[in-house]
Design a protein around this motif. Structure first.
Motif, short mmCIF file in Angstrom:
data_model
loop_
_atom_site.label_atom_id
_atom_site.label_comp_id
_atom_site.label_asym_id
_atom_site.label_seq_id
_atom_site.Cartn_x
_atom_site.Cartn_y
_atom_site.Cartn_z
N HIS A 81 0.83 -1.21 0.00
CA HIS A 81 0.00 0.00 0.00
C HIS A 81 0.86 1.25 0.00
CE1 HIS A 81 -3.33 2.66 0.79
NE2 HIS A 81 -2.68 3.15 1.81
N ASP A 82 0.55 2.18 -0.88
CA ASP A 82 1.25 3.46 -0.95
C ASP A 82 0.42 4.50 -0.22
OD1 ASP A 82 2.68 5.71 -1.55
OD2 ASP A 82 2.38 5.60 -3.72
N LYS A 83 0.92 4.98 0.91
CA LYS A 83 0.14 5.92 1.70
C LYS A 83 -0.01 7.29 1.03
CE LYS A 83 3.93 7.47 4.65
NZ LYS A 83 4.40 7.57 6.03
N TYR A 84 0.80 7.58 0.00
CA TYR A 84 0.71 8.86 -0.70
C TYR A 84 -0.14 8.79 -1.97
CZ TYR A 84 4.52 10.00 2.41
OH TYR A 84 5.29 10.21 3.52
N GLY A 122 -6.78 7.80 -3.36
CA GLY A 122 -7.70 6.72 -3.08
C GLY A 122 -8.41 6.28 -4.35
#
Length: 63
Positions: A10-13, A16
């Motif tokens: 998962h890429d938090k940046y 969505g």
């Protein structure tokens, strides 16, 4: 039990999924509108506005 390999963590940046779909729909609608407004024409449809030219800047300065 071995941990399952996750090739894409998962890429938090990253945007969505809902926001990305909303932007994609917005771009698609802009292209569809441009195509409808310019039909029939030989020029391709562009969803972006080109930068102002020197001529445009001179006209804006006169106003």
């Amino acid at each position: 039990m071995a941990k399952k390999f996750d090739p894409a963590p998962h890429d938090k940046y990253a945007a969505g999924v809902k926001e990305a779909a909303k932007e994609d729909r917005k771009t698609h609608d802009a292209l569809k509108t441009g195509l409808t407004d310019t039909f029939p024409a030989s020029d391709p449809v562009s969803a972006t506005q080109p930068d102002k030219s020197r001529h445009d800047a001179d006209q804006d300065a006169r106003r």
